[in-house]
Design an enzyme around this catalytic site. Sequence first.
Site, PDB file in Angstrom:
ATOM      1  N   LYS A   1      99.030  66.850  28.212  1.00  0.00           N
ATOM      2  CA  LYS A   1      97.437  67.728  28.033  1.00  0.00           C
ATOM      3  C   LYS A   1      96.664  67.282  29.039  1.00  0.00           C
ATOM      4  O   LYS A   1      96.742  66.237  29.557  1.00  0.00           O
ATOM      5  CB  LYS A   1      97.166  66.962  26.535  1.00  0.00           C
TER       6      LYS A   1
ATOM      7  N   LYS B   1      95.173  57.838  28.814  1.00  0.00           N
ATOM      8  CA  LYS B   1      93.987  57.976  27.948  1.00  0.00           C
ATOM      9  C   LYS B   1      94.464  58.524  26.530  1.00  0.00           C
ATOM     10  O   LYS B   1      93.779  58.096  25.330  1.00  0.00           O
ATOM     11  CB  LYS B   1      93.175  59.342  28.639  1.00  0.00           C
TER      12      LYS B   1
ATOM     13  N   LYS C   1      97.639  67.490  34.334  1.00  0.00           N
ATOM     14  CA  LYS C   1      96.706  67.823  35.028  1.00  0.00           C
ATOM     15  C   LYS C   1      96.850  68.982  35.707  1.00  0.00           C
ATOM     16  O   LYS C   1      97.984  69.192  36.129  1.00  0.00           O
ATOM     17  CB  LYS C   1      95.908  66.757  35.688  1.00  0.00           C
TER      18      LYS C   1
ATOM     19  N   THR D   1      82.678  65.193  25.651  1.00  0.00           N
ATOM     20  CA  THR D   1      83.100  63.971  26.613  1.00  0.00           C
ATOM     21  C   THR D   1      81.820  63.110  26.646  1.00  0.00           C
ATOM     22  O   THR D   1      82.035  61.978  26.438  1.00  0.00           O
ATOM     23  CB  THR D   1      83.357  64.717  27.908  1.00  0.00           C
TER      24      THR D   1
ATOM     25  N   SER E   1      89.436  68.324  22.028  1.00  0.00           N
ATOM     26  CA  SER E   1      90.625  69.536  22.479  1.00  0.00           C
ATOM     27  C   SER E   1      91.692  69.299  21.461  1.00  0.00           C
ATOM     28  O   SER E   1      92.344  70.272  21.050  1.00  0.00           O
ATOM     29  CB  SER E   1      91.130  68.972  23.851  1.00  0.00           C
TER      30      SER E   1
HETATM   31  N1  GLU Z   1      89.628  67.415  31.761  1.00  0.00           N
HETATM   32  C1  GLU Z   1      89.246  66.226  30.484  1.00  0.00           C
HETATM   33  C2  GLU Z   1      89.618  65.179  30.786  1.00  0.00           C
HETATM   34  O1  GLU Z   1      89.798  64.606  31.928  1.00  0.00           O
HETATM   35  C3  GLU Z   1      89.692  67.020  29.276  1.00  0.00           C
HETATM   36  C4  GLU Z   1      91.118  67.247  29.255  1.00  0.00           C
HETATM   37  C5  GLU Z   1      91.373  68.074  27.843  1.00  0.00           C
HETATM   38  O2  GLU Z   1      90.632  68.201  27.222  1.00  0.00           O
HETATM   39  O3  GLU Z   1      92.769  68.111  27.668  1.00  0.00           O
HETATM   40  O4  GLU Z   1      89.831  64.035  29.777  1.00  0.00           O
END
Ligand code: GLU
Length: 427
Positions: free
Chosen positions: A68, A92, A104, A188, A356
């Site tokens: 994810k 994370k 990513k 976020t 998410s």
């Molecule tokens: N791009 C965001 C992050 O760095 C969200 C990633 C997501 O929602 O999967 O955490």
Amino acid sequence: MSTDVFSDALNRVKQIGESADVSPEIIEGLMHPKATMTASLPVRMDDGSTKHFTGYRCQYNNVLGPTKGGIRYHPDVSLEEVQALALWMTIKCAVVGLPYGGGKGGVIVDPKHLSPMELERLSRSYVRAMADFIGPQTDIPAPDVYTNARIMGWMADEYEAIKRVKAPGVITGKPVRLGGSLGRDDATGRGAYLCVLELAKKKGLNPAETTVAVQGFGNGGYHAVRLLQDAGYKVVAISDSQGGIYSDNGFDVNSIYQEKQRSRRVRAVYCEHSVCELVDHKSISNEELLELDVDILIPAALEGVITAKNAANIKAKYIVEVANGPIESDADPIIDEKGIVVIPDVLANAGGVTVSYFEWAQNRAGYAWTLEEVHQRLEHIMQKSFADVWELTESENRSMRDAAYTVAMRRIGQGIEAHGTRDYFNS
Ligand code: GLU
């Protein structure tokens, strides 16, 4: 920095893992991205020519679930950066206990130079290249720097057209009408804000006397300081990629946001409805903002802005990492030595991926939650995760970053060991 961003990310995992007695096999497992795809993305430009952009997607580690993580559009995207960001997503998701691994994506592009139609074609081209690599059960993208809900909507639509099936769970951060979740837009920033509230309880902070500076006024930074201001904190400095503003009196965050929507710039204004007036301020650079004498510094732009070179000049008491990777690993000891408490990215900005996850769960169940449910569940997860990390900072006398990485590595380790350990197979 002497090493690239991915080597730096690996060093940190190694150092923290070894000092926390994480098994060498688990550390070694985290040194290797599972799979990375590089693709050329042809796009028909508005002038009729075809341009080829480079796109990446990295599935870093899927021990705890499907990979994810967001997709970034930026001219400085590189394979190493995408791999580092995917590793951080792995940590994370484990810190906040989601049933996900980390991934990513990125495209080397300056989206400010594309027309809206070119942006749509690029986003669809990315999905055409990656359609067999991503999927609701394997690897689930989302927004990141310079990507947004509209782009996620195009991407989900392209995926569904290719697969000839409705599959909203393939991507999160979609517009609400296309299967997005209520509360994903500010998640976020809200996650970071909830971390600050927990920190304030531990440290006895009084909001009215607590000053905040934010570097970066995108989705994460804006919502974090908006919520902090609503809770009584004083936001004295704000910047975007073009520079920043400072005022002892503090700014009205929503006025500056409204002006930024209009003029695309951070300007020191106060607005009554649609009428905005300039207010007293000092113009500052992004570098100066980092070194301001404030209580809370929020780097919310890009990685690597605090390094061994400027770390000694940081005067903030607390740093809340809304950006991914804003502090390089060789700055960690300098920051720790100065007694600055850092809420690390893998906790502070985890609210985004947490909502998410809610979106994905709702898509799979075919059931939509209310905004209150989303906020309550996010608050619960952020409070619990903050407490898990804080407990380890106290019981093992470690920084919050070390504690967060340790929590994550132990959870990933438990996932690996559940298949049987070396001792189990040897006995
Ligand atoms: N791009 C965001 C992050 O760095 C969200 C990633 C997501 O929602 O999967 O955490």
